[in-house]
Design a protein around this motif. Structure first.
Motif, PDB file in Angstrom:
ATOM      1  N   UNK A 129       0.235  -1.207   0.080  1.00  0.00           N
ATOM      2  CA  UNK A 129       0.167  -0.036  -0.117  1.00  0.00           C
ATOM      3  C   UNK A 129       1.028   0.897  -0.319  1.00  0.00           C
ATOM      4  N   UNK A 130       1.597   0.967   0.128  1.00  0.00           N
ATOM      5  CA  UNK A 130       2.661   2.480   0.967  1.00  0.00           C
ATOM      6  C   UNK A 130       3.759   1.977  -0.272  1.00  0.00           C
ATOM      7  N   UNK A 131       3.839   1.480  -1.145  1.00  0.00           N
ATOM      8  CA  UNK A 131       4.434   1.668  -2.507  1.00  0.00           C
ATOM      9  C   UNK A 131       3.486   2.645  -3.330  1.00  0.00           C
ATOM     10  N   UNK A 132       2.923   2.823  -3.170  1.00  0.00           N
ATOM     11  CA  UNK A 132       2.221   4.418  -3.733  1.00  0.00           C
ATOM     12  C   UNK A 132       2.841   5.481  -3.582  1.00  0.00           C
ATOM     13  N   UNK A 133       2.808   6.192  -4.733  1.00  0.00           N
ATOM     14  CA  UNK A 133       3.590   7.793  -3.786  1.00  0.00           C
ATOM     15  C   UNK A 133       2.456   8.760  -3.333  1.00  0.00           C
ATOM     16  N   UNK A 134       1.000   8.513  -3.768  1.00  0.00           N
ATOM     17  CA  UNK A 134       0.417   9.599  -3.262  1.00  0.00           C
ATOM     18  C   UNK A 134       0.046   8.433  -1.446  1.00  0.00           C
ATOM     19  N   UNK A 135       0.168   7.911  -1.598  1.00  0.00           N
ATOM     20  CA  UNK A 135       0.169   7.121   0.203  1.00  0.00           C
ATOM     21  C   UNK A 135       1.655   7.333   0.654  1.00  0.00           C
ATOM     22  N   UNK A 136       2.195   7.476   0.417  1.00  0.00           N
ATOM     23  CA  UNK A 136       3.625   7.699   1.337  1.00  0.00           C
ATOM     24  C   UNK A 136       3.735   9.894   2.076  1.00  0.00           C
ATOM     25  N   UNK A 137       2.622  10.428   0.631  1.00  0.00           N
ATOM     26  CA  UNK A 137       2.364  11.603   1.216  1.00  0.00           C
ATOM     27  C   UNK A 137       1.754  11.813   2.397  1.00  0.00           C
ATOM     28  N   UNK A 138       0.355  11.121   1.692  1.00  0.00           N
ATOM     29  CA  UNK A 138      -0.945  11.037   2.702  1.00  0.00           C
ATOM     30  C   UNK A 138      -0.186  10.756   4.040  1.00  0.00           C
ATOM     31  N   UNK A 139      -0.060   8.861   4.123  1.00  0.00           N
ATOM     32  CA  UNK A 139      -0.132   9.420   5.158  1.00  0.00           C
ATOM     33  C   UNK A 139       1.362   9.750   6.217  1.00  0.00           C
ATOM     34  N   UNK A 140       2.526  10.590   5.708  1.00  0.00           N
ATOM     35  CA  UNK A 140       3.498  10.821   5.924  1.00  0.00           C
ATOM     36  C   UNK A 140       2.876  12.141   6.530  1.00  0.00           C
ATOM     37  N   UNK A 141       1.767  12.787   6.319  1.00  0.00           N
ATOM     38  CA  UNK A 141       0.831  13.956   7.125  1.00  0.00           C
ATOM     39  C   UNK A 141       0.015  13.350   7.636  1.00  0.00           C
ATOM     40  N   UNK A 142      -0.114  12.203   7.784  1.00  0.00           N
ATOM     41  CA  UNK A 142      -1.327  12.088   8.719  1.00  0.00           C
ATOM     42  C   UNK A 142      -0.716  11.587  10.233  1.00  0.00           C
ATOM     43  N   UNK A 143       0.774  10.771   9.915  1.00  0.00           N
ATOM     44  CA  UNK A 143       1.632  10.748  11.347  1.00  0.00           C
ATOM     45  C   UNK A 143       1.831  11.572  11.478  1.00  0.00           C
ATOM     46  N   UNK A 144       1.704  13.205  11.386  1.00  0.00           N
ATOM     47  CA  UNK A 144       2.077  14.003  11.781  1.00  0.00           C
ATOM     48  C   UNK A 144       1.588  14.872  12.265  1.00  0.00           C
ATOM     49  N   UNK A 145       0.445  14.988  11.473  1.00  0.00           N
ATOM     50  CA  UNK A 145      -0.799  15.849  12.047  1.00  0.00           C
ATOM     51  C   UNK A 145      -1.350  14.837  13.501  1.00  0.00           C
ATOM     52  N   UNK A 146      -1.840  13.750  13.135  1.00  0.00           N
ATOM     53  CA  UNK A 146      -2.186  13.172  14.631  1.00  0.00           C
ATOM     54  C   UNK A 146      -0.979  13.082  15.190  1.00  0.00           C
ATOM     55  N   UNK A 147      -0.060  12.701  15.420  1.00  0.00           N
ATOM     56  CA  UNK A 147       1.015  13.108  16.824  1.00  0.00           C
ATOM     57  C   UNK A 147       0.407  14.377  17.209  1.00  0.00           C
ATOM     58  N   UNK A 148       0.767  15.022  16.703  1.00  0.00           N
ATOM     59  CA  UNK A 148       0.165  16.543  17.242  1.00  0.00           C
ATOM     60  C   UNK A 148      -1.145  16.663  18.019  1.00  0.00           C
ATOM     61  N   UNK A 149      -2.172  16.211  17.350  1.00  0.00           N
ATOM     62  CA  UNK A 149      -3.431  16.301  17.505  1.00  0.00           C
ATOM     63  C   UNK A 149      -3.884  15.007  19.149  1.00  0.00           C
ATOM     64  N   UNK A 150      -2.903  13.963  19.455  1.00  0.00           N
ATOM     65  CA  UNK A 150      -3.076  13.080  20.306  1.00  0.00           C
ATOM     66  C   UNK A 150      -1.728  14.023  21.349  1.00  0.00           C
ATOM     67  N   UNK A 151      -1.006  14.939  21.201  1.00  0.00           N
ATOM     68  CA  UNK A 151      -0.147  16.152  22.015  1.00  0.00           C
ATOM     69  C   UNK A 151      -1.010  17.138  22.188  1.00  0.00           C
ATOM     70  N   UNK A 152      -2.339  17.574  21.523  1.00  0.00           N
ATOM     71  CA  UNK A 152      -3.244  17.982  21.546  1.00  0.00           C
ATOM     72  C   UNK A 152      -3.942  18.403  23.086  1.00  0.00           C
ATOM     73  N   UNK A 153      -4.460  16.797  23.012  1.00  0.00           N
ATOM     74  CA  UNK A 153      -5.702  16.310  23.231  1.00  0.00           C
ATOM     75  C   UNK A 153      -4.709  16.019  25.079  1.00  0.00           C
ATOM     76  N   UNK A 154      -4.001  15.058  24.764  1.00  0.00           N
ATOM     77  CA  UNK A 154      -3.341  15.264  26.380  1.00  0.00           C
ATOM     78  C   UNK A 154      -3.288  16.447  27.002  1.00  0.00           C
ATOM     79  N   UNK A 155      -2.477  17.435  26.057  1.00  0.00           N
ATOM     80  CA  UNK A 155      -2.629  18.804  27.280  1.00  0.00           C
ATOM     81  C   UNK A 155      -3.673  19.306  27.906  1.00  0.00           C
TER      82      UNK A 155
END
Length: 417
Positions: free
Chosen positions: A10-36
């Protein structure tokens, strides 16, 4: 195929790399926000009820906004809608961080801003999820859905692991600022996606937006598979997911611990979800997914009972990991079924209902648990919810074969529209 092989495909596709890379960063920030934010409210009020209220304000806008957002996602440019809604989330987080850093934050202001963030997230969810079939070939869609959930749960591990020490050393506002920065990155990378026109927009506008929203609700309600499985998921989320939204009171009252332990518990949820998500991803097939969706709730109920029945923190960590694992199995399974069984023209509206379930139902559950916890303590109300959820599992098992026949049979539209 191994789970890593399936996900790698699934990650071999260019779009997936961009999409899930951005998602990982955004959701990491989201969980930091929720905890805080949850810890900030607990420090300001010392009240389980107010922690529940703040979770409710973040998640509850989905009740009103999600069906409308799904209709918009089916007629608008989904890439553009994703970008704009993510930008709104980041700007809102930046404002909250600024108020906290300058000592100007109040409970009232925080409630309003969490509602604003919840509205923006309710628009982001159906737009992002509707893009997924355009990111990978259809054969890789189940793996991409699993990868989406895994990304969320990796962030669920990494975010608290970063937020706990950060809050203990520097306070709440740096963790919230990290969320603002993460969503800025996600916003600027979204235009890099190359998505076919047919997947960027579900259909041209054919009726009023309100009329299309109602069409989506009728479609899901009349569908012999989607209606029951989404209803099952909604009741289960209402009864069981609230615990994870108001963790600070459990941490302090049940275990007598502080912010570092809150981060450990949240990370345990993420680790459990990551491991079980890899197992689900390794299946690589749709058959049996409905059974996993139902049994996952049963396992979540039993793990939740263990979590609230003890004051021994190591056992609480184990139960938290099991809760994360069971919740991930259920969530990946329901989302995969929703993606696969929905008419493409209705996909945004169906996934907006899934977003409503995952946001509004835990919010209402958190509010009810927080209110009950002020009068009866947290343990007994939670155990009552567990008992009720086991009854819901029994209902799901009774309807399992009928739901599976429709959801896993490959038909795209079983409604009587």
């Amino acid at each position: 195929m191994t789970p890593f092989g399936t996900l790698g495909r699934a990650l071999s596709h260019r779009n997936a790399k961009i999409f899930f890379g951005a998602s990982l960063m955004a959701w990491t920030g989201l969980w930091m926000h929720r905890i805080a934010v949850s810890w900030l409210v607990w420090e300001l009020t010392g009240s389980a009820f107010w922690v529940g209220v703040i979770a409710f304000c973040d998640l509850a806008p989905a009740v009103i906004v999600s069906p409308l957002a799904g209709a918009v996602a089916d007629r608008a440019d989904r890439v553009r809608m994703t970008m704009l809604s993510q930008a709104a989330i980041g700007l809102n987080a930046a404002l909250i961080g600024l108020l906290v850093a300058t000592g100007q934050v109040t409970i009232g202001a925080l409630l309003v801003l969490e509602v604003v963030g919840g509205v923006a997230a309710s628009f982001a969810q159906p737009a992002r999820q509707s893009l997924m079939p355009g990111l990978v070939p259809r054969a890789d869609l189940p793996a991409a859905v699993a990868l989406n959930s895994l990304t969320f749960n990796v962030a669920r591990f990494v975010g608290p692991a970063l937020a706990g020490p950060m809050i203990a050393v520097a306070g709440v506002w740096p963790a919230i600022a990290c969320n603002a920065f993460a969503y800025l990155v996600a916003t600027t990378t979204t235009p890099l996606l190359r998505v076919d026109a047919a997947q960027r927009r579900g259909h041209a506008a054919t009726a009023s937006l309100f009329g299309e929203m109602l069409d989506g609700l009728r479609y899901a309600a009349r569908h012999p598979g989607l209606g029951p499985i989404l209803g099952f998921a909604a009741v289960a989320a209402l009864l069981l997911r609230g615990v994870q939204e108001i963790l600070p009171p459990y941490v302090e009252r049940a275990y007598g611990r502080g912010a570092e332990s809150l981060a450990l518990l949240t990370a345990a949820f993420g680790i459990g979800a990551l491991v079980s998500g890899l197992m689900v991803a390794s299946r690589g097939r749709l058959a049996g997914t409905t059974r996993l969706a139902v049994l996952g709730v049963g396992a979540l109920a039993l793990a939740t009972a263990g979590f609230v029945a003890t004051s021994w923190f190591p056992f609480g960590l184990l139960c938290a990991a099991l809760m994360g694992a069971a919740g991930s199995v259920h969530g990946i399974s329901v989302q995969t079924l929703a993606q696969s069984a929905s008419d493409p023209a209705m996909r945004g509206r169906v996934l907006s209902l899934w977003g409503l379930i995952t946001r509004a139902c835990p919010a209402l559950g958190a509010l009810l648990l927080g209110a009950a916890g002020e009068h009866f303590g947290l343990r007994w109300p939670t155990l009552v919810a567990v008992a009720l959820s086991l009854g819901v599992v029994a209902w799901g098992l009774a309807r399992l074969n009928r739901m599976a026949e429709t959801l896993e049979g490959g038909s795209q539209d079983h409604s009587n529209r």
